[in-house]
Design an enzyme around this catalytic site. Structure first.
Site, PDB file in Angstrom:
ATOM      1  N   GLU A 171       0.806  -1.228   0.000  1.00 43.14           N
ATOM      2  CA  GLU A 171       0.000   0.000   0.000  1.00 43.14           C
ATOM      3  C   GLU A 171       0.839   1.279   0.000  1.00 43.14           C
ATOM      4  OE1 GLU A 171      -2.682  -0.499   3.320  1.00 43.14           O
ATOM      5  OE2 GLU A 171      -3.240  -2.495   2.668  1.00 43.14           O
ATOM      6  N   GLU A 290      -5.956 -10.830  -0.396  1.00 43.55           N
ATOM      7  CA  GLU A 290      -6.728 -10.539   0.822  1.00 43.55           C
ATOM      8  C   GLU A 290      -8.225 -10.501   0.512  1.00 43.55           C
ATOM      9  OE1 GLU A 290      -5.218  -7.071   2.909  1.00 43.55           O
ATOM     10  OE2 GLU A 290      -3.149  -7.569   2.429  1.00 43.55           O
TER      11      GLU A 290
HETATM   12  O1  9MR Z   1      -6.681  -7.851   9.423  1.00 44.87           O
HETATM   13  C1  9MR Z   1      -5.767  -6.947  10.002  1.00 44.87           C
HETATM   14  C2  9MR Z   1      -6.313  -6.410  11.309  1.00 44.87           C
HETATM   15  O2  9MR Z   1      -6.406  -7.441  12.265  1.00 44.87           O
HETATM   16  C3  9MR Z   1      -5.427  -5.284  11.813  1.00 44.87           C
HETATM   17  O3  9MR Z   1      -6.024  -4.701  12.964  1.00 44.87           O
HETATM   18  C4  9MR Z   1      -5.254  -4.252  10.728  1.00 44.87           C
HETATM   19  C5  9MR Z   1      -4.375  -3.114  11.208  1.00 44.87           C
HETATM   20  O4  9MR Z   1      -4.143  -2.178  10.241  1.00 44.87           O
HETATM   21  O5  9MR Z   1      -4.677  -4.861   9.589  1.00 44.87           O
HETATM   22  C6  9MR Z   1      -5.498  -5.826   9.011  1.00 44.87           C
HETATM   23  O6  9MR Z   1      -4.932  -6.365   7.844  1.00 44.87           O
HETATM   24  C7  9MR Z   1      -4.688  -5.481   6.764  1.00 44.87           C
HETATM   25  C8  9MR Z   1      -3.504  -6.021   5.983  1.00 44.87           C
HETATM   26  O7  9MR Z   1      -2.417  -6.227   6.837  1.00 44.87           O
HETATM   27  C9  9MR Z   1      -3.134  -5.107   4.832  1.00 44.87           C
HETATM   28  N1  9MR Z   1      -4.259  -4.815   3.988  1.00 44.87           N
HETATM   29  C10 9MR Z   1      -5.484  -4.399   4.657  1.00 44.87           C
HETATM   30  C11 9MR Z   1      -5.846  -5.406   5.753  1.00 44.87           C
HETATM   31  C12 9MR Z   1      -7.186  -5.030   6.396  1.00 44.87           C
HETATM   32  O8  9MR Z   1      -7.118  -3.799   7.011  1.00 44.87           O
END
Ligand code: 9MR
Length: 401
Positions: A171, A290
């Site tokens: 990102e 994802e």
């Molecule tokens: O699923 C993840 C969640 O448990 C965390 O709190 C969050 C923190 O930013 O990140 C989520 O995973 C993300 C992933 O690492 C990158 N792409 C977006 C995902 C959803 O937010």
């Protein structure tokens, strides 16, 4: 003669069971109907790895075995939802806490699963010592670059040879909603403090630490191309990766996250396949990394009214299908990973994504009680009822030296 007589009817039956005990193991697998098979086995017909993000604390709970059982049975690749992020690995400067990430790697090994490593460079979930050090100026630009190099090198080396795909940079660019002019640009912490070059550096450092892992750039809202203008994020990523490859930067793949909502029209399978093919034409592999499809939680859904619930689950299934068929239709799409599979542990259940318009969740392919939803069945059908000429085996990707 003695032997023959002593067998009797049960003896003959036992002998027959003995004879067939080995052969039927294979026959039974083949005799399963598609609906009796797992996502994992149906996907492997196409050489596709079907995966999920894993909430490690849920996987460790012994009083809730279904969570781990589904991971083991349905998926051939897993991603750590949080335990390989920087704040989890190095909460205090110089003090690494590997236990959870190591446990995750063992889980994958026990289940014979390939691992997508997530994530080396991201602006979220950074440790406080790092962000505060930069904010207060105690960490200088040169030092920050060294810190990033050390982080990538240390983590990649620790799991060297055991990670199939690494999300090296995640990102790194803006979304059309981020700025008033809608123009896509590099953004966030790493760009602000190190400039654009950190991206090429990160891939080079990761390659030096593991020559065999496939190195990915990963992002959201790149499922389809737009008008090709400065506001087209997919085009921006395409150009970025093209330029990196031209410069010899070892980038092997583009991960399209695939976070969708039934609130939007979203895409069809042809658009997704075409996007993945256009990425692949740069010489890289692709992956859906994802996937999830959330929905607005209306009053009707809350009350369980069938008009609302049915519309929601079918719209969700159609979106999951579009993503999966798009991946199946593009031969360089190596894996299809769900960002969680059940509603109970899903990040959309925990995070408020409604942006002031009410919650959006119920994004899993299983409900909170581990009952498979329409999306699960639709995905199985997509995998089962597809093949040549339009769906063929995946084309392998060689890591760029
Ligand atoms: O699923 C993840 C969640 O448990 C965390 O709190 C969050 C923190 O930013 O990140 C989520 O995973 C993300 C992933 O690492 C990158 N792409 C977006 C995902 C959803 O937010």
């Amino acid at each position: 003669m003695m032997v023959k007589r002593s067998l009797g009817i049960w003896g003959i039956a036992a002998a027959l069971v003995g004879v067939f005990a080995i052969a039927p193991a294979v026959a039974t697998v083949n005799e399963k109907t598609p609906s009796e098979q797992t996502l994992r086995s149906l996907a492997l017909r196409h050489g596709l790895y079907l995966g999920t993000a894993v909430d490690l604390s849920a996987a460790k709970k012994t009083d809730e075995p279904r969570y781990s059982q589904i991971i083991a049975s349905q998926f051939s690749t897993i991603t750590a939802e949080n335990v390989m992020k920087w704040d989890a690995l190095e909460p205090e400067r110089g003090k690494y806490t590997w236990a959870a990430a190591d446990a995750f790697m063992s889980l994958a090994a026990d289940n014979h699963q390939l691992v997508r490593g997530h994530v080396l460079v991201w602006h979220n979930q950074l440790p406080c010592w790092l962000t505060e050090g930069v904010a207060t100026g105690t960490i200088t630009r040169d030092e920050l670059r060294e810190i990033l190099k050390k982080h990538i090198t240390t983590v990649v080396k620790r799991y060297r040879g055991r990670i199939w795909q690494w999300d090296v940079v995640n990102e790194a660019v803006s979304d059309s909603r981020d700025d008033a002019d809608g123009v896509i640009r590099y953004k966030q912490f790493w760009y602000q403090h190190l400039g654009e070059e950190y991206i090429a550096d990160a891939f080079r450092w990761a390659r030096a630490a593991d020559p065999k892992a496939l190195l990915f750039y990963n992002d959201y809202n790149i499922e389809a191309f737009g008008d090709g203008s400065a506001k087209d994020k997919t085009q921006f990523v395409h150009t970025m990766v093209k330029n990196l490859r031209v410069k010899g930067v070892p980038i092997d793949g583009i991960g399209s996250q695939g976070h969708l909502s039934t609130r939007y029209g979203n895409y069809d399978a042809f658009q997704i396949a075409e996007t993945l093919d256009r990425f692949a034409s740069l010489g890289v592999a692709t992956a859906i990394t994802e996937a999830d499809v959330r929905s607005p939680i209306t009053e009707g859904v809350k009350q369980g009214l069938s008009d609302d619930v049915n519309a929601m689950v079918h719209a969700q299934a159609a979106n999951y299908s579009a993503l999966l068929r798009g991946c199946l239709g593009s031969r360089k799409c190596l894996s299809f990973t769900l960002w969680g599979f059940d509603d109970k542990h899903h990040w959309t259940t925990i995070t408020d994504l409604g942006r002031g318009r009410g919650a959006e969740s119920m994004a899993g392919i299983y409900d909170a009680g581990y009952r498979p939803k329409q999306a699960f069945t639709a995905m199985k059908a997509d995998l089962a009822f597809s093949g040549a000429p339009y769906v063929q085996n995946r084309l392998p990707q060689k890591p760029m030296p």
